[in-house]
Design a protein around this motif. Structure first.
Motif, PDB file in Angstrom:
ATOM      1  N   SER A  62       0.860  -1.186   0.000  1.00 36.98           N
ATOM      2  CA  SER A  62       0.000   0.000   0.000  1.00 36.98           C
ATOM      3  C   SER A  62       0.894   1.233   0.000  1.00 36.98           C
ATOM      4  N   PRO A  63       0.366   2.375  -0.434  1.00 33.12           N
ATOM      5  CA  PRO A  63       1.195   3.584  -0.486  1.00 33.12           C
ATOM      6  C   PRO A  63       1.500   4.147   0.891  1.00 33.12           C
ATOM      7  N   VAL A  64       2.621   4.830   0.972  1.00 32.77           N
ATOM      8  CA  VAL A  64       3.025   5.581   2.166  1.00 32.77           C
ATOM      9  C   VAL A  64       3.070   7.051   1.762  1.00 32.77           C
ATOM     10  N   PHE A  65       2.542   7.909   2.616  1.00 32.36           N
ATOM     11  CA  PHE A  65       2.534   9.334   2.323  1.00 32.36           C
ATOM     12  C   PHE A  65       3.559  10.041   3.200  1.00 32.36           C
ATOM     13  N   PRO A  66       4.249  11.038   2.646  1.00 28.78           N
ATOM     14  CA  PRO A  66       5.256  11.755   3.432  1.00 28.78           C
ATOM     15  C   PRO A  66       4.679  12.255   4.749  1.00 28.78           C
ATOM     16  N   GLY A  67       5.397  11.969   5.826  1.00 31.87           N
ATOM     17  CA  GLY A  67       4.933  12.313   7.162  1.00 31.87           C
ATOM     18  C   GLY A  67       4.301  11.158   7.905  1.00 31.87           C
ATOM     19  N   ASP A  68       3.969  10.067   7.193  1.00 31.99           N
ATOM     20  CA  ASP A  68       3.416   8.882   7.860  1.00 31.99           C
ATOM     21  C   ASP A  68       4.431   8.289   8.838  1.00 31.99           C
ATOM     22  N   ALA A  69       3.932   7.697   9.901  1.00 29.63           N
ATOM     23  CA  ALA A  69       4.765   6.959  10.848  1.00 29.63           C
ATOM     24  C   ALA A  69       4.602   5.466  10.578  1.00 29.63           C
ATOM     25  N   LEU A  70       5.721   4.785  10.375  1.00 25.64           N
ATOM     26  CA  LEU A  70       5.700   3.355  10.085  1.00 25.64           C
ATOM     27  C   LEU A  70       5.912   2.546  11.354  1.00 25.64           C
ATOM     28  N   ASP A  71       5.145   1.489  11.506  1.00 24.26           N
ATOM     29  CA  ASP A  71       5.354   0.518  12.577  1.00 24.26           C
ATOM     30  C   ASP A  71       5.940  -0.728  11.935  1.00 24.26           C
ATOM     31  N   VAL A  72       7.188  -1.035  12.285  1.00 28.81           N
ATOM     32  CA  VAL A  72       7.896  -2.156  11.663  1.00 28.81           C
ATOM     33  C   VAL A  72       7.969  -3.314  12.646  1.00 28.81           C
ATOM     34  N   ALA A  73       7.556  -4.493  12.208  1.00 32.80           N
ATOM     35  CA  ALA A  73       7.680  -5.724  12.982  1.00 32.80           C
ATOM     36  C   ALA A  73       8.697  -6.616  12.285  1.00 32.80           C
ATOM     37  N   ALA A  74       9.611  -7.208  13.061  1.00 29.48           N
ATOM     38  CA  ALA A  74      10.687  -8.009  12.466  1.00 29.48           C
ATOM     39  C   ALA A  74      10.893  -9.292  13.252  1.00 29.48           C
ATOM     40  N   TRP A  75      11.275 -10.332  12.524  1.00 34.06           N
ATOM     41  CA  TRP A  75      11.523 -11.647  13.104  1.00 34.06           C
ATOM     42  C   TRP A  75      12.933 -12.081  12.716  1.00 34.06           C
ATOM     43  N   ARG A  76      13.749 -12.429  13.690  1.00 33.86           N
ATOM     44  CA  ARG A  76      15.083 -12.940  13.382  1.00 33.86           C
ATOM     45  C   ARG A  76      14.968 -14.265  12.642  1.00 33.86           C
ATOM     46  N   ASP A  77      15.848 -14.459  11.656  1.00 36.74           N
ATOM     47  CA  ASP A  77      15.742 -15.633  10.799  1.00 36.74           C
ATOM     48  C   ASP A  77      17.133 -16.116  10.430  1.00 36.74           C
ATOM     49  N   GLY A  78      17.473 -17.337  10.836  1.00 37.96           N
ATOM     50  CA  GLY A  78      18.753 -17.898  10.429  1.00 37.96           C
ATOM     51  C   GLY A  78      19.831 -17.767  11.487  1.00 37.96           C
ATOM     52  N   ASP A  79      21.007 -18.250  11.145  1.00 37.49           N
ATOM     53  CA  ASP A  79      22.159 -18.302  12.031  1.00 37.49           C
ATOM     54  C   ASP A  79      22.901 -16.964  11.998  1.00 37.49           C
ATOM     55  N   PRO A  80      22.993 -16.242  13.140  1.00 34.82           N
ATOM     56  CA  PRO A  80      23.672 -14.948  13.138  1.00 34.82           C
ATOM     57  C   PRO A  80      25.153 -15.030  12.793  1.00 34.82           C
ATOM     58  N   VAL A  81      25.753 -16.215  12.901  1.00 35.02           N
ATOM     59  CA  VAL A  81      27.151 -16.377  12.517  1.00 35.02           C
ATOM     60  C   VAL A  81      27.331 -16.092  11.022  1.00 35.02           C
ATOM     61  N   LEU A  82      26.281 -16.391  10.251  1.00 36.47           N
ATOM     62  CA  LEU A  82      26.326 -16.171   8.808  1.00 36.47           C
ATOM     63  C   LEU A  82      25.878 -14.757   8.434  1.00 36.47           C
ATOM     64  N   GLY A  83      25.515 -13.973   9.421  1.00 39.37           N
ATOM     65  CA  GLY A  83      25.009 -12.628   9.181  1.00 39.37           C
ATOM     66  C   GLY A  83      23.637 -12.470   9.794  1.00 39.37           C
ATOM     67  N   GLU A  84      23.323 -11.275  10.228  1.00 38.67           N
ATOM     68  CA  GLU A  84      22.018 -11.016  10.817  1.00 38.67           C
ATOM     69  C   GLU A  84      20.962 -10.955   9.718  1.00 38.67           C
TER      70      GLU A  84
END
Length: 273
Positions: free
Chosen positions: A226-248
């Motif tokens: 969906s579009p984002v308009f200048p000035g919008d506040a984004l809520d970002v949700a993130a899930w760690r995935d994989g072995d951090p030894v290989l990179g985050e």
């Protein structure tokens, strides 16, 4: 108009693109870098954000539209993929080659995948073109699903009222991002953010939360839901995935209120030294 499926494999040419350190600094500021991020905005010690590469290759999807593959007034940028091969130099010239890698048939629409390659990166634009489907081609892969577990990270990412106007200076000057009348003609209530600006803006705070260097981005994927308009506040949700030894590595989504604006996000950063 040439049937969409016949564009698959079309060579879009090769271009040599030059840039200076000021261009990379302007880019960093346009996607949310702070004046205190000296490694991104001070030429004496800077590293170039890998997503800057996408501004250098913007000519490729534009060239496909100009060639008549689809109606440029209705087609939208559906998703983006970036794979980093080598860090970009602070300034220089890149030789970029582009082609139409795939064309998927979604029935009433087609998705054109424009692939760009050079020594430093490879990137794919997915362009959603209404009215171009129904040519008997394959539908293509499905979008990834949101993880069912609770997010490992939640981040608030602000956007600035003048951010789209600033980002236009990097080369993507489509009028719908600055002109209210052009935005209304495209079906939007007002000028909106470039998808690539929003996607890059999310990677900076993601890197900070992971303890990674934003310039150490190795892979990035995201779908523009969906579009984002200048000035919008984004809520970002993130899930760690994989072995951090290989990179985050994280899977992520971004929303404005209850509306998802980026889905199927994935970012991988090189391991910390």
């Amino acid at each position: 108009m040439t049937p969409a499926g016949e564009w698959k494999g079309r060579d879009l040419g090769t271009r040599t693109v030059a840039y200076e350190d000021r261009d990379a600094i302007l880019y960093a500021l346009a996607v949310g870098a702070r004046a205190t991020d000296l490694d991104l905005v001070f030429e004496e010690r800077m590293q170039v954000l890998p997503t800057f590469a996408l501004t250098l290759a913007q000519w490729a999807p534009d060239a496909l539209g100009s060639a008549g593959a689809f109606d440029v007034t209705t087609a939208v940028h559906g998703s983006q993929r970036l794979r980093v091969r080598e860090p970009l130099p602070v300034s220089g010239e890149l030789e970029l080659s582009a082609r139409v890698a795939e064309v998927w048939d979604k029935g009433r629409a087609a998705i054109f995948e424009v692939a760009v390659e050079c020594a430093y990166f490879e990137a794919v634009w997915s362009l959603f073109a209404p009215g171009c489907g129904g040519f008997g081609g394959e539908r293509g892969p499905s979008s990834g699903k949101r993880p069912e577990s609770a997010p490992d990270l939640k981040i608030a990412v602000p956007t600035a009222p003048d951010q789209a106007a600033l980002y236009r200076l990097l080369g993507d000057r489509h009028h719908m991002h600055i002109d209210p009348e052009a935005a209304k003609a495209a079906g939007m209530p007002r000028p909106f953010m470039h998808g690539l600006c929003t996607l890059a803006a999310v990677t900076l705070p993601l890197a900070r939360e992971l303890g990674a260097d934003p310039a150490a981005l190795l892979e990035l994927d995201g779908r523009f839901a969906s579009p984002v308009f200048p000035g919008d506040a984004l809520d970002v949700a993130a899930w760690r995935d994989g072995d951090p030894v290989l990179g985050e590595t994280v899977l992520f989504e971004a929303a404005v209120g209850d509306t998802t604006v980026i889905s199927g996000g994935r970012a991988r950063f090189s391991p910390s030294a």
